[in-house]
Design a protein around this motif. Structure first.
Motif, short mmCIF file in Angstrom:
data_model
loop_
_atom_site.label_atom_id
_atom_site.label_comp_id
_atom_site.label_asym_id
_atom_site.label_seq_id
_atom_site.Cartn_x
_atom_site.Cartn_y
_atom_site.Cartn_z
N TYR A 125 1.73 -19.40 -8.79
CA TYR A 125 0.43 -18.70 -9.34
C TYR A 125 -0.30 -18.43 -7.83
O TYR A 125 -1.27 -17.58 -7.99
CB TYR A 125 -0.25 -19.13 -10.14
N HIS A 126 0.08 -19.24 -6.80
CA HIS A 126 -0.91 -19.11 -5.63
C HIS A 126 -0.04 -19.00 -4.21
O HIS A 126 -0.13 -19.73 -3.25
CB HIS A 126 -2.05 -20.17 -5.63
N PHE A 160 10.96 -13.03 -2.14
CA PHE A 160 10.15 -13.80 -3.19
C PHE A 160 9.07 -12.79 -3.71
O PHE A 160 8.07 -12.58 -3.13
CB PHE A 160 9.59 -15.06 -2.95
N PRO A 161 9.40 -12.08 -5.04
CA PRO A 161 8.33 -11.55 -5.60
C PRO A 161 7.00 -12.08 -5.95
O PRO A 161 5.83 -11.43 -5.65
CB PRO A 161 8.94 -10.85 -6.81
N TRP A 202 0.60 -7.54 -1.74
CA TRP A 202 0.83 -6.14 -1.59
C TRP A 202 0.44 -5.31 -2.76
O TRP A 202 1.07 -5.82 -3.84
CB TRP A 202 2.22 -5.74 -1.17
N SER A 203 -0.38 -4.37 -2.78
CA SER A 203 -0.53 -3.40 -3.97
C SER A 203 0.35 -2.25 -3.63
O SER A 203 0.15 -1.43 -2.79
CB SER A 203 -2.21 -2.84 -3.92
N LEU A 204 1.29 -2.16 -4.43
CA LEU A 204 2.35 -0.91 -4.61
C LEU A 204 2.42 -0.17 -5.74
O LEU A 204 3.73 -0.09 -6.50
CB LEU A 204 3.59 -1.75 -4.14
N TRP A 210 5.01 -7.00 -12.89
CA TRP A 210 4.76 -8.54 -12.38
C TRP A 210 3.49 -8.93 -12.92
O TRP A 210 2.32 -8.04 -12.87
CB TRP A 210 4.77 -8.37 -10.88
N PRO A 211 3.41 -9.98 -13.54
CA PRO A 211 2.32 -10.52 -14.48
C PRO A 211 1.02 -10.88 -13.77
O PRO A 211 0.07 -11.06 -14.20
CB PRO A 211 2.36 -11.61 -15.28
N ILE A 212 1.25 -11.16 -12.11
CA ILE A 212 0.19 -11.64 -11.64
C ILE A 212 -0.34 -10.47 -10.60
O ILE A 212 0.41 -10.03 -9.72
CB ILE A 212 0.45 -12.86 -10.63
N PRO A 213 -1.63 -10.08 -10.74
CA PRO A 213 -1.99 -8.97 -9.78
C PRO A 213 -2.15 -9.45 -8.16
O PRO A 213 -2.43 -10.64 -8.20
CB PRO A 213 -3.49 -8.67 -10.23
N PRO A 214 -2.33 -8.46 -7.50
CA PRO A 214 -2.33 -8.86 -5.95
C PRO A 214 -3.53 -9.52 -5.71
O PRO A 214 -4.83 -8.84 -6.10
CB PRO A 214 -1.95 -7.63 -5.20
#
Length: 498
Positions: A184-185, A355-356, A363-365, A403-407
């Motif tokens: 998560y980090h 690694f996503p 990155w915000s894509l 992807w569940p974790i925002p940038p």
């Protein structure tokens, strides 16, 4: 960004992370909107022991907060390696290194005696820290069988697009269940804070840093947040963390196409190319059509078939060294499969891996649903008629769908550099676009200098003695090349770099 040398086939290892007592960091707010400085109590230490691979290198571990915003909560263990300067009387300090990825091991780089020149190894302690989530530092682990079912990121329908997001959600849940809090980090800002904690624990007033490919993002952010603690910074094969999602994809696609065009040009001038005298672009178009129709047999794994995505990935990986000779044979064998019983040549490595958990936090894509994604694919194909896209950047973009974790560390304007920075990039780099190096040099301002390697491939230091010599001189005395300086291209040799 860096392609993995070979596909991952090893079984998943069960990870047990032990969290115990470690000195707690004291954070001082800088009041500038950037991450606070990291200050460790004097009791904070790195536990060292000889590395099993090389007793001359020290392997160490250190505990850091999993979440630097909550420094008194759960901790993770990061791993590093230090190769002491072989000539202590001339020692200039610590050179931290990172080979990129995201996913390549900096510990392995420090263990590799050939990762830097003999002269650099004489004068610097070479220190490699595996970034959190990578290698030996609280690695992010996922079910290989699940990873192997990843859909190709070139859907032709709304349902295919939705399948990518659904897969990513399943993958994230699986990786999170196996990997601990580092999942998560895993953003690069957190990596930079870990670096600063290591610097403090080493007792070094300043560090030097060499970052290759995705490692250049680590160097950029460290320079921005801790400029006074940095003596020298080398960014080799450059990421530009300020570009929009559209420019990120378009410029990467243009770089991939440029590498294809350079392959075609080489084949026309080198008599050892098995496709010389033939219309390579026409052959390639036919292979893509057969792959899209599901009738292209894998020349090295019949009767399996190749998708268009596999074919493009084969080209992209071949351009890293570049492996032009091998790739020409690959194209020839794909066009005319070997008769049964004939021993096939070894295939070119096919697909890079990232690694996503790292990319999607850095990155915000956004793509605005399937219509927007389809338009992005169309625009990239216009810019890259043979390659259609950059496999690496499209993998990153598709990998972040759903992807569940925002940038937490998205693109933003680059701050001018406060000290001398050396950037190097091959003009024909397939992975990190030369345009990114030019753009970042301008944004870093007059303290930055770009050295252009006029040749091909990814990571210029390893491709040219002219480049490595200029980098070494800068590390020794902070002397930058003249504006507009370049190093001549070196023609690749068969089956390896030039």
């Amino acid at each position: 960004m860096r392609a993995l040398a070979r596909p991952v086939t090893a079984a998943i290892i069960t990870l047990t992370t032990l969290f115990g007592y470690a000195p707690q960091p004291v954070l001082a707010d800088r009041g500038t909107g950037v991450p606070p400085r990291v200050r460790y109590d004097s009791a904070a230490v790195i536990t060292w022991e000889p590395c099993p691979e090389d007793a001359l290198v020290q392997c160490g571990t250190m505990r850091v907060p999993a979440d630097w915003a909550a420094p008194y909560s759960q901790q993770i263990e990061i791993s590093l390696a230090r190769r002491p300067a072989s000539d202590p009387s001339r020692r200039l300090g610590v050179l931290m290194v990172n080979p990129g990825g995201p996913g390549a091991s900096a510990v392995t780089m420090a263990l590799d005696v050939e990762s830097v020149s003999t002269e650099v190894a004489e004068r610097f302690d070479i220190v490699g820290i595996d970034p959190r989530g990578v290698g030996r530092s609280a690695p992010i682990l996922c079910d290989q069988a699940l990873v192997d079912t990843k859909p190709a990121p070139m859907p032709v329908s709304e349902s295919g697009f939705a399948q990518i997001a659904t897969f990513n959600q399943r993958l994230a849940a699986d990786c999170a269940s196996r990997s601990g809090p580092a999942f998560y980090h895993a953003d690069t800002i957190s990596v930079v804070r870990d670096m600063e904690a290591v610097r403090v624990a080493l007792g070094e007033p300043q560090i030097n840093f060499y970052g290759a490919s995705y490692g250049t993002l680590i160097g950029q952010l460290y320079s921005e947040y801790y400029p006074r603690n940095l003596r020298a910074l080398v960014l080799d094969s450059v990421m530009d963390h300020s570009v929009s999602a559209a420019d990120f994809m378009d410029q990467a696609a243009e770089a991939a196409q440029d590498s294809f065009d350079e392959f075609v040009a080489w084949c026309a001038r080198d008599s050892r190319c098995v496709l010389r005298g033939r219309d390579i672009k026409s052959i390639w178009a036919q292979l893509l059509e057969r792959a899209a129709a599901g009738t292209l047999i894998d020349p090295y794994d019949p009767p399996s078939t190749l998708r268009a995505w596999d074919l493009i990935g084969a080209a992209f990986s071949a351009f890293y060294d570049p492996q032009w000779y091998s790739f020409a044979h690959y194209v020839q064998d794909a066009e005319q499969p070997a008769p049964a019983g004939r021993r096939a040549r070894m295939p070119v490595d096919l697909t890079p891996h990232s690694f996503p958990a790292v990319v999607c936090q850095d990155w915000s894509l956004p793509v605005d649903g399937y219509p927007g994604y389809r338009e992005r694919l169309r625009e990239m194909a216009v810019r890259a008629p043979q390659m259609l896209t950059s496999p690496l950047v499209l993998t990153a973009t598709a990998g972040c769908l759903g992807w569940p974790i925002p940038p937490s560390n998205p693109q933003r304007p680059i701050q001018p550099a406060s000290g001398p920075v050396l950037l190097v990039n091959a003009r024909h780099d397939p992975a990190t676009a030369y345009a990114w190096a030019r753009q970042l040099t301008d944004k870093l301002g007059p303290a930055a200098r770009l050295l252009t390697y006029e040749g091909w491939g990814h990571v210029a230091y390893s491709h040219s003695r002219c480049v490595s010599g200029a980098v070494d001189r800068y590390l020794f005395d902070l002397t930058l090349p003249e504006p507009g300086a370049s190093c001549p291209a070196i023609e690749p040799e068969p089956y390896g770099v030039g």
